[in-house]
Design a protein around this motif. Structure first.
Motif, short mmCIF file in Angstrom:
data_model
loop_
_atom_site.label_atom_id
_atom_site.label_comp_id
_atom_site.label_asym_id
_atom_site.label_seq_id
_atom_site.Cartn_x
_atom_site.Cartn_y
_atom_site.Cartn_z
N MET A 1 -7.18 9.31 -3.30
CA MET A 1 -8.02 9.33 -2.09
C MET A 1 -8.14 10.74 -1.52
O MET A 1 -9.24 11.20 -1.22
CB MET A 1 -7.46 8.37 -1.04
CG MET A 1 -7.66 6.91 -1.40
SD MET A 1 -7.19 5.77 -0.09
CE MET A 1 -5.45 6.06 0.07
N VAL A 2 -7.03 11.44 -1.36
CA VAL A 2 -7.07 12.78 -0.78
C VAL A 2 -7.81 13.73 -1.73
O VAL A 2 -8.63 14.54 -1.28
CB VAL A 2 -5.65 13.30 -0.48
CG1 VAL A 2 -5.66 14.76 -0.11
CG2 VAL A 2 -5.01 12.47 0.62
N GLY A 3 -7.55 13.63 -3.01
CA GLY A 3 -8.25 14.47 -3.98
C GLY A 3 -9.75 14.26 -3.94
O GLY A 3 -10.53 15.21 -4.00
N THR A 4 -10.17 13.02 -3.84
CA THR A 4 -11.61 12.71 -3.77
C THR A 4 -12.23 13.28 -2.51
O THR A 4 -13.30 13.90 -2.56
CB THR A 4 -11.83 11.19 -3.84
OG1 THR A 4 -11.26 10.69 -5.05
CG2 THR A 4 -13.31 10.84 -3.78
N VAL B 1 -22.98 23.17 -0.77
CA VAL B 1 -24.38 22.89 -0.45
C VAL B 1 -24.78 23.65 0.81
O VAL B 1 -25.84 24.27 0.87
CB VAL B 1 -24.60 21.37 -0.28
CG1 VAL B 1 -25.96 21.09 0.35
CG2 VAL B 1 -24.47 20.66 -1.63
N PHE B 2 -23.91 23.62 1.82
CA PHE B 2 -24.22 24.32 3.07
C PHE B 2 -24.18 25.84 2.89
O PHE B 2 -24.94 26.55 3.53
CB PHE B 2 -23.26 23.89 4.19
CG PHE B 2 -23.49 22.48 4.64
CD1 PHE B 2 -24.73 22.09 5.14
CD2 PHE B 2 -22.49 21.55 4.58
CE1 PHE B 2 -24.96 20.79 5.56
CE2 PHE B 2 -22.69 20.24 5.00
CZ PHE B 2 -23.94 19.86 5.49
N GLY C 1 -15.61 17.25 -0.06
CA GLY C 1 -15.76 18.24 1.01
C GLY C 1 -16.11 19.61 0.46
O GLY C 1 -16.95 20.32 1.02
N GLU C 2 -15.50 19.97 -0.64
CA GLU C 2 -15.80 21.26 -1.26
C GLU C 2 -17.22 21.29 -1.78
O GLU C 2 -17.92 22.30 -1.64
CB GLU C 2 -14.80 21.54 -2.39
CG GLU C 2 -14.80 22.96 -2.90
CD GLU C 2 -15.82 23.22 -3.98
OE1 GLU C 2 -16.19 24.38 -4.18
OE2 GLU C 2 -16.25 22.25 -4.64
#
Length: 151
Positions: free
Chosen positions: A133-136, A147-148, A141-142
């Motif tokens: 879960m944390v890895g995903t 993209v931003f 997020g990365e």
């Protein structure tokens, strides 16, 4: 397959990535001469890239970045993110499971503290799910950050 590709093309026509893959896939003890030739050509190509980077830096007036060749090895992938989570969060869960195995009340399942083998199994499963879960979330997020940044 490596030997087939090696014999079909001249070694000078290989890219750095192809040379590295050929070296990694070759049995050094079985083909020491080919292995040496590939390593020599790889070093030659890396020097050429370094010279070109220095030349580009001189033309643009900036300082060349160190290790520009090795950037491809440090790409942010889900696999690397998941393994990093396993080395931190997973290790914590494993320690809690080992403590639970020896009778400490560190692991809870279905609202009750578990000890022994069930604590170890529960902690491994919990750690695996937490890492996933944390890895995903970090990986997504990365990707969103890129993209931003590119916009």
């Amino acid at each position: 397959m490596v030997a087939t590709v090696f014999s079909m093309r001249k070694i000078e026509n290989y890219t750095i990535q192809e040379l590295q893959e050929a070296i990694d896939g070759m049995d050094q003890g079985k083909y020491p001469e080919r292995h040496g030739n590939l390593k020599a050509e790889l070093s030659k190509k890396k020097m050429e890239v370094q010279e070109l980077n220095n030349r580009i830096a001189g033309l643009s007036g900036s300082i060349p970045r160190q290790g520009a060749i090795d950037e491809s090895r440090n790409q942010f992938t889900f696999k690397r993110c998941f393994l990093a989570c396993c080395c931190s969060i997973g290790l914590l869960w494993l320690v809690l499971g080992v403590l639970g195995f020896f009778g400490f009340g560190t692991v809870t399942a279905n609202g009750e503290q578990v000890q022994g083998v069930s604590a170890l199994v529960t902690s491994v499963l919990g750690g695996g799910m937490s890492c996933l879960m944390v890895g995903t979330v970090v990986w997504l997020g990365e990707k969103a950050l890129r993209v931003f940044e590119d916009a």
